[in-house]
Design an enzyme around this catalytic site. Structure first.
Site, mmCIF file in Angstrom:
data_model
loop_
_atom_site.group_PDB
_atom_site.id
_atom_site.type_symbol
_atom_site.label_atom_id
_atom_site.label_comp_id
_atom_site.label_asym_id
_atom_site.label_seq_id
_atom_site.Cartn_x
_atom_site.Cartn_y
_atom_site.Cartn_z
ATOM 1 N N HIS A 1 6.554 41.895 44.558
ATOM 2 C CA HIS A 1 5.627 42.162 43.455
ATOM 3 C C HIS A 1 6.306 42.132 42.088
ATOM 4 O O HIS A 1 5.761 42.661 41.126
ATOM 5 C CB HIS A 1 4.913 43.501 43.704
ATOM 6 C CG HIS A 1 4.036 43.473 44.923
ATOM 7 N ND1 HIS A 1 3.660 44.582 45.627
ATOM 8 C CD2 HIS A 1 3.468 42.417 45.576
ATOM 9 C CE1 HIS A 1 2.891 44.233 46.651
ATOM 10 N NE2 HIS A 1 2.774 42.924 46.660
ATOM 11 N N CYS B 1 7.323 36.398 27.210
ATOM 12 C CA CYS B 1 6.227 36.086 26.296
ATOM 13 C C CYS B 1 5.296 35.080 26.972
ATOM 14 O O CYS B 1 5.748 34.060 27.511
ATOM 15 C CB CYS B 1 6.778 35.504 24.995
ATOM 16 S SG CYS B 1 5.457 34.855 23.949
ATOM 17 N N CYS C 1 5.527 31.621 24.537
ATOM 18 C CA CYS C 1 6.722 30.774 24.423
ATOM 19 C C CYS C 1 7.726 30.992 25.554
ATOM 20 O O CYS C 1 8.722 30.277 25.644
ATOM 21 C CB CYS C 1 7.406 30.997 23.071
ATOM 22 S SG CYS C 1 8.281 32.572 22.953
HETATM 23 P P1 NAD Z 1 1.541 53.312 48.870
HETATM 24 O O1 NAD Z 1 1.489 54.319 47.776
HETATM 25 O O2 NAD Z 1 0.289 52.660 49.303
HETATM 26 O O3 NAD Z 1 2.147 54.015 50.176
HETATM 27 C C1 NAD Z 1 3.320 54.756 50.139
HETATM 28 C C2 NAD Z 1 3.597 55.273 51.549
HETATM 29 O O4 NAD Z 1 4.865 55.901 51.558
HETATM 30 C C3 NAD Z 1 2.573 56.317 52.025
HETATM 31 O O5 NAD Z 1 2.254 56.061 53.369
HETATM 32 C C4 NAD Z 1 3.352 57.645 51.880
HETATM 33 O O6 NAD Z 1 2.935 58.628 52.796
HETATM 34 C C5 NAD Z 1 4.754 57.197 52.154
HETATM 35 N N1 NAD Z 1 5.792 57.999 51.513
HETATM 36 C C6 NAD Z 1 5.767 58.592 50.299
HETATM 37 N N2 NAD Z 1 6.935 59.181 50.043
HETATM 38 C C7 NAD Z 1 7.721 58.960 51.141
HETATM 39 C C8 NAD Z 1 9.040 59.318 51.493
HETATM 40 N N3 NAD Z 1 9.807 60.039 50.681
HETATM 41 N N4 NAD Z 1 9.521 58.904 52.685
HETATM 42 C C9 NAD Z 1 8.750 58.193 53.548
HETATM 43 N N5 NAD Z 1 7.490 57.832 53.284
HETATM 44 C C10 NAD Z 1 6.989 58.210 52.076
HETATM 45 O O7 NAD Z 1 2.659 52.261 48.479
HETATM 46 P P2 NAD Z 1 2.880 50.765 48.972
HETATM 47 O O8 NAD Z 1 2.583 50.635 50.416
HETATM 48 O O9 NAD Z 1 4.211 50.360 48.465
HETATM 49 O O10 NAD Z 1 1.764 49.897 48.224
HETATM 50 C C11 NAD Z 1 1.370 50.141 46.921
HETATM 51 C C12 NAD Z 1 1.779 49.159 45.840
HETATM 52 O O11 NAD Z 1 2.278 49.991 44.848
HETATM 53 C C13 NAD Z 1 2.887 48.215 46.101
HETATM 54 O O12 NAD Z 1 2.362 46.967 45.938
HETATM 55 C C14 NAD Z 1 3.935 48.469 44.984
HETATM 56 O O13 NAD Z 1 4.106 47.270 44.267
HETATM 57 C C15 NAD Z 1 3.301 49.414 44.056
HETATM 58 N N6 NAD Z 1 4.050 50.565 43.534
HETATM 59 C C16 NAD Z 1 5.381 50.470 43.294
HETATM 60 C C17 NAD Z 1 6.072 51.564 42.821
HETATM 61 C C18 NAD Z 1 7.563 51.436 42.568
HETATM 62 O O14 NAD Z 1 8.013 50.350 42.233
HETATM 63 N N7 NAD Z 1 8.342 52.501 42.754
HETATM 64 C C19 NAD Z 1 5.432 52.783 42.589
HETATM 65 C C20 NAD Z 1 4.044 52.838 42.835
HETATM 66 C C21 NAD Z 1 3.370 51.714 43.321
#
Ligand code: NAD
Length: 242
Positions: A125, A133, A136
């Protein structure tokens, strides 16, 4: 720690001990222990109240129609420039350095795997650290976006867009193909910190044909991962215990 968990940790230790071309597939849950909220946990962004649902704010339609509001949300909720890698990021970097792990495939956009020292990172992602930009193509560091007010502008007047994949946008084909090739060739796939709700990313684990499949997640992911050793726990804590 209860006996069942001890037993599962022992199994995981055995798997990692023999691992030669492992791949880790992760999501936002990998970075919650670094202080970055995920989307779908109890205290995740999707449970908080905004004028629009976060799924819509993070869509390409919203970006094009309400660019200033997009950046207000983005600067406030998606940028965490002080966040540091946690035990999970560090363990994965260590496994790569030891020749056990071939790649990290991540849905995260925070750059923490690279900050921990991982090199083979497939960012499905994109990354908040890259910004271009739209007119450009000039590149800007994340600090320029963080320090901006309203819509960040290039010296040419164009809008600076973070290199992150918004809802409705396609994934980068080369990153996707690279990630699939690594997963196909893996002997072990460890899935962690992801609800497996977001497609096509979540479908990538179906390309795995190796020996051992592991899921480390707080709560069961949205889709069943057949045949996996499932450890319900915080990934930083679990990896620290290995
Ligand atoms: P999600 O929020 O849908 O799911 C996160 C999962 O991780 C949940 O099942 C949760 O219970 C579990 N979780 C949370 N903390 C945990 C831990 N410490 N240990 C183990 N499990 C844990 O996230 P996703 O599946 O990555 O999908 C959401 C989208 O969000 C992705 O496409 C991502 O690009 C984006 N996102 C990225 C960030 C980041 O870059 N840090 C932050 C938020 C969202």
């Amino acid at each position: 720690m209860d006996e069942a968990l001890q037993e599962k940790l022992a199994q995981l230790r055995g798997i990692v001990g023999k691992m030669k071309r492992g791949v880790f597939f992760g999501g936002a849950g990998v970075s919650t222990e670094s202080g970055i909220p995920d989307f779908r946990s109890q205290d995740g962004l999707y449970r908080q109240k905004y004028a629009y649902p976060p799924e819509y704010i993070l869509s390409r339609t919203f970006f094009d129609r309400h660019t200033a509001e997009f950046f207000d949300f983005y600067r406030d909720k998606m940028l965490a420039l002080d966040a540091q890698p946690n035990a999970a990021h560090k363990k994965l970097a260590q496994w790569e350095a030891e020749g056990k792990l071939a790649a990290v495939v991540t849905q995260n956009i925070d750059g923490l795997h690279q900050k921990a020292g991982s090199r083979a990172v497939y960012e499905l992602h994109g990354s908040v650290l890259r910004n271009f930009c739209m007119a450009c193509g000039k590149s800007y560091p994340v600090e320029a976006v963080a320090a901006s007010a309203g819509v960040p502008r290039c010296s040419c007047g164009g809008v600076i867009k973070p290199d992150v994949v918004l809802y409705e946008e396609p994934l980068d084909q080369r990153v996707l193909e690279g990630a699939i090739a690594r997963i196909r060739a893996a002997d072990v796939l460890i899935v962690g910190g992801t609800s497996l709700n977001v497609y096509p990313a979540a479908g990538l684990i179906d390309f795995f044909e190796g020996d051992a499949l592991v899921v480390v997640n707080r709560g069961a992911p949205a889709r069943a991962v057949e045949g996996a050793l499932y450890i319900d726990g915080k990934i930083g804590e679990v990896f620290s215990a290995l």
